[in-house]
Scaffold this motif. Structure first.
Motif, mmCIF file in Angstrom:
data_model
loop_
_atom_site.group_PDB
_atom_site.id
_atom_site.type_symbol
_atom_site.label_atom_id
_atom_site.label_comp_id
_atom_site.label_asym_id
_atom_site.label_seq_id
_atom_site.Cartn_x
_atom_site.Cartn_y
_atom_site.Cartn_z
ATOM 1 N N VAL A 61 43.373 43.250 32.182
ATOM 2 C CA VAL A 61 42.320 43.244 33.199
ATOM 3 C C VAL A 61 41.426 44.477 33.081
ATOM 4 O O VAL A 61 40.220 44.399 33.366
ATOM 5 N N THR A 100 38.003 40.537 44.119
ATOM 6 C CA THR A 100 39.314 40.458 43.490
ATOM 7 C C THR A 100 40.392 40.316 44.546
ATOM 8 O O THR A 100 40.218 40.744 45.690
ATOM 9 N N ASP A 101 41.501 39.718 44.143
ATOM 10 C CA ASP A 101 42.685 39.669 45.000
ATOM 11 C C ASP A 101 43.607 40.845 44.711
ATOM 12 O O ASP A 101 44.685 40.941 45.277
ATOM 13 N N TRP A 139 32.774 37.577 40.689
ATOM 14 C CA TRP A 139 34.069 37.053 41.085
ATOM 15 C C TRP A 139 34.592 36.207 39.950
ATOM 16 O O TRP A 139 33.826 35.752 39.110
ATOM 17 N N MET A 140 35.736 35.960 39.872
ATOM 18 C CA MET A 140 36.908 36.512 40.515
ATOM 19 C C MET A 140 37.671 37.241 39.428
ATOM 20 O O MET A 140 37.986 36.670 38.414
ATOM 21 N N VAL A 141 37.927 38.519 39.628
ATOM 22 C CA VAL A 141 38.696 39.314 38.673
ATOM 23 C C VAL A 141 40.122 39.392 39.191
ATOM 24 O O VAL A 141 40.364 39.829 40.302
ATOM 25 N N ARG A 142 41.058 38.934 38.354
ATOM 26 C CA ARG A 142 42.465 38.852 38.773
ATOM 27 C C ARG A 142 43.377 39.462 37.718
ATOM 28 O O ARG A 142 43.208 39.206 36.528
ATOM 29 N N ASP A 143 44.353 40.210 38.166
ATOM 30 C CA ASP A 143 45.354 40.779 37.255
ATOM 31 C C ASP A 143 46.157 39.684 36.554
ATOM 32 O O ASP A 143 46.572 39.851 35.414
ATOM 33 N N ALA A 167 41.228 47.229 40.711
ATOM 34 C CA ALA A 167 39.789 47.437 40.555
ATOM 35 C C ALA A 167 39.380 48.843 40.987
ATOM 36 O O ALA A 167 38.579 49.498 40.313
#
Length: 102
Positions: A68, A85-86, A54-58, A91
């Protein structure tokens, strides 16, 4: 005393009743201070643990990546099993087209 459900409902930790087969870690734990892979994923896999980061965000790509997708490639190239991810669409799209570099 009481059932496991009632003990957990009362928020009493009952770790003896928990089985662990994965870890969820901050993505920074996969790299050393110089930004190189540190074998965290390999070590976790050797212990039978899946690794989700965590946390992968654009909208919050770390400065050492241009976008990303580049960040996701660096993570999946290490062998991670999943991401939090949000932005799941990004993803999923990346993962569907991902191929490990040889």
């Amino acid at each position: 005393t009481g059932s496991t459900a009632s003990r957990l409902t009362r928020r009493e930790p009952m770790l003896k009743d928990v089985s662990v087969n994965a870890v969820g870690v901050n993505k920074t734990m996969l790299f050393d201070d110089g930004g190189r892979a540190n074998n965290f994923v390999k070590k976790a896999h050797n212990r039978g643990l899946a690794v989700h980061v965590w946390m992968v965000r654009d909208d919050e790509v770390p400065g050492n990546y241009e976008n990303v997708d580049e960040e996701l490639r660096a993570l999946f190239d290490q062998g991670i099993d999943g991401v939090f991810t949000d932005f799941p669409g990004t993803a999923v799209k990346f993962r569907k087209g991902y191929q490990l570099k040889e």
